[in-house]
Design a protein around this motif. Structure first.
Motif, PDB file in Angstrom:
ATOM      1  N   SER A   9     -18.106 -20.815  10.489  1.00 53.93           N
ATOM      2  CA  SER A   9     -18.830 -21.882  10.916  1.00 53.93           C
ATOM      3  C   SER A   9     -19.274 -22.758   9.678  1.00 53.93           C
ATOM      4  O   SER A   9     -19.581 -22.053   8.620  1.00 53.93           O
ATOM      5  CB  SER A   9     -20.092 -21.166  11.908  1.00 53.93           C
ATOM      6  N   PRO A  10     -19.801 -23.853  10.145  1.00 53.45           N
ATOM      7  CA  PRO A  10     -20.421 -24.750   8.965  1.00 53.45           C
ATOM      8  C   PRO A  10     -21.517 -24.186   8.335  1.00 53.45           C
ATOM      9  O   PRO A  10     -21.791 -24.221   7.130  1.00 53.45           O
ATOM     10  CB  PRO A  10     -20.783 -26.181   9.850  1.00 53.45           C
ATOM     11  N   ARG A  11     -22.555 -23.377   9.116  1.00 47.99           N
ATOM     12  CA  ARG A  11     -23.641 -22.563   8.562  1.00 47.99           C
ATOM     13  C   ARG A  11     -23.014 -21.632   7.659  1.00 47.99           C
ATOM     14  O   ARG A  11     -23.525 -21.482   6.424  1.00 47.99           O
ATOM     15  CB  ARG A  11     -24.414 -21.883   9.671  1.00 47.99           C
ATOM     16  N   GLU A  12     -21.923 -21.099   7.956  1.00 45.29           N
ATOM     17  CA  GLU A  12     -21.530 -19.898   7.196  1.00 45.29           C
ATOM     18  C   GLU A  12     -20.962 -20.500   5.790  1.00 45.29           C
ATOM     19  O   GLU A  12     -20.724 -19.920   4.595  1.00 45.29           O
ATOM     20  CB  GLU A  12     -20.462 -19.227   7.736  1.00 45.29           C
ATOM     21  N   VAL A  13     -20.190 -21.610   5.943  1.00 45.08           N
ATOM     22  CA  VAL A  13     -19.712 -22.488   4.746  1.00 45.08           C
ATOM     23  C   VAL A  13     -20.888 -22.717   3.758  1.00 45.08           C
ATOM     24  O   VAL A  13     -20.862 -22.443   2.609  1.00 45.08           O
ATOM     25  CB  VAL A  13     -18.772 -23.644   5.198  1.00 45.08           C
ATOM     26  N   ASN A  14     -21.820 -23.037   4.292  1.00 47.94           N
ATOM     27  CA  ASN A  14     -23.115 -23.497   3.443  1.00 47.94           C
ATOM     28  C   ASN A  14     -23.653 -22.350   2.867  1.00 47.94           C
ATOM     29  O   ASN A  14     -24.164 -22.278   1.759  1.00 47.94           O
ATOM     30  CB  ASN A  14     -24.091 -24.176   4.296  1.00 47.94           C
ATOM     31  N   VAL A  16      -9.588 -23.719  -0.011  1.00 52.87           N
ATOM     32  CA  VAL A  16      -9.233 -23.816   1.281  1.00 52.87           C
ATOM     33  C   VAL A  16      -8.066 -24.504   1.746  1.00 52.87           C
ATOM     34  O   VAL A  16      -7.136 -23.830   2.451  1.00 52.87           O
ATOM     35  CB  VAL A  16     -10.319 -24.404   2.191  1.00 52.87           C
ATOM     36  N   ASN A  17      -7.730 -25.636   1.038  1.00 61.78           N
ATOM     37  CA  ASN A  17      -6.491 -26.261   1.293  1.00 61.78           C
ATOM     38  C   ASN A  17      -5.353 -25.597   0.636  1.00 61.78           C
ATOM     39  O   ASN A  17      -4.166 -25.618   1.412  1.00 61.78           O
ATOM     40  CB  ASN A  17      -6.538 -27.726   0.774  1.00 61.78           C
ATOM     41  N   THR A  57      -6.400 -20.890   9.060  1.00 59.60           N
ATOM     42  CA  THR A  57      -5.984 -21.992   9.945  1.00 59.60           C
ATOM     43  C   THR A  57      -6.768 -23.598   9.877  1.00 59.60           C
ATOM     44  O   THR A  57      -6.205 -24.426  10.207  1.00 59.60           O
ATOM     45  CB  THR A  57      -6.458 -21.422  11.460  1.00 59.60           C
ATOM     46  N   GLY A  58      -7.730 -23.410   8.903  1.00 59.28           N
ATOM     47  CA  GLY A  58      -8.503 -24.541   8.909  1.00 59.28           C
ATOM     48  C   GLY A  58      -8.087 -25.444   7.538  1.00 59.28           C
ATOM     49  O   GLY A  58      -6.884 -25.296   7.008  1.00 59.28           O
ATOM     50  N   PRO A 103     -12.760 -23.601   6.989  1.00 56.66           N
ATOM     51  CA  PRO A 103     -11.617 -22.873   6.647  1.00 56.66           C
ATOM     52  C   PRO A 103     -11.046 -22.291   7.854  1.00 56.66           C
ATOM     53  O   PRO A 103      -9.855 -21.783   7.589  1.00 56.66           O
ATOM     54  CB  PRO A 103     -12.363 -21.528   5.759  1.00 56.66           C
ATOM     55  N   GLY A 104     -11.893 -22.326   8.944  1.00 56.05           N
ATOM     56  CA  GLY A 104     -11.016 -21.682  10.014  1.00 56.05           C
ATOM     57  C   GLY A 104     -11.230 -20.104  10.228  1.00 56.05           C
ATOM     58  O   GLY A 104     -12.164 -19.587   9.682  1.00 56.05           O
TER      59      GLY A 104
END
Length: 128
Positions: free
Chosen positions: A25-30, A47-48, A57-58, A72-73
């Protein structure tokens, strides 16, 4: 940019630990950005590259010189398989030590080194 293998492992472990069925999730990324010593651009780049390797997958979106969306998915089957080879801290330490003797090391080569390290551990455990 150079691919940081420690970041690859850390990111894959974090993505795997997420309970979100839609992926990291965006929260987990942050939280990942705040709790680690990696730049946002290094994380976006990684990630890319993980997407290109079909490990996640992201993707991450760049605008100008900065990544502004990092999503990141989830891990793919290949991502899980790679992570399973490098998950153990001792195996990772030995894998990095062996890989450090080479000037360039791909993720697939790291995985092969890790399999070799694991094979040696198994041989010692069963007495071969």
């Amino acid at each position: 940019m150079k691919l940081n293998h420690d970041l690859v492992r850390s990111l894959l472990l974090s993505i795997e630990s997420s309970d979100n069925p839609h992926g990291f999730s965006p929260r987990e990324v942050n939280e990942f950005i705040e709790n680690n010593d990696f730049s946002k651009n290094d994380i976006g780049y990684t990630v890319n590259k993980l997407k290109e390797a079909r490990f996640v997958t992201g993707e991450a979106t760049i605008s100008g010189d900065d990544y502004y969306i990092i999503n990141p998915g989830n891990l793919t089957y290949d991502g899980h398989e790679f992570l399973d080879n490098i998950r153990d801290d001792g195996v990772w330490k030995d894998t990095k030590e062996i890989a450090s003797k080479f000037s360039s090391v791909s993720a697939s080569f790291l995985s092969k080194i890790a399999v070799g390290v694991i094979s040696e551990i198994i041989k010692k455990q069963i007495g071969f």
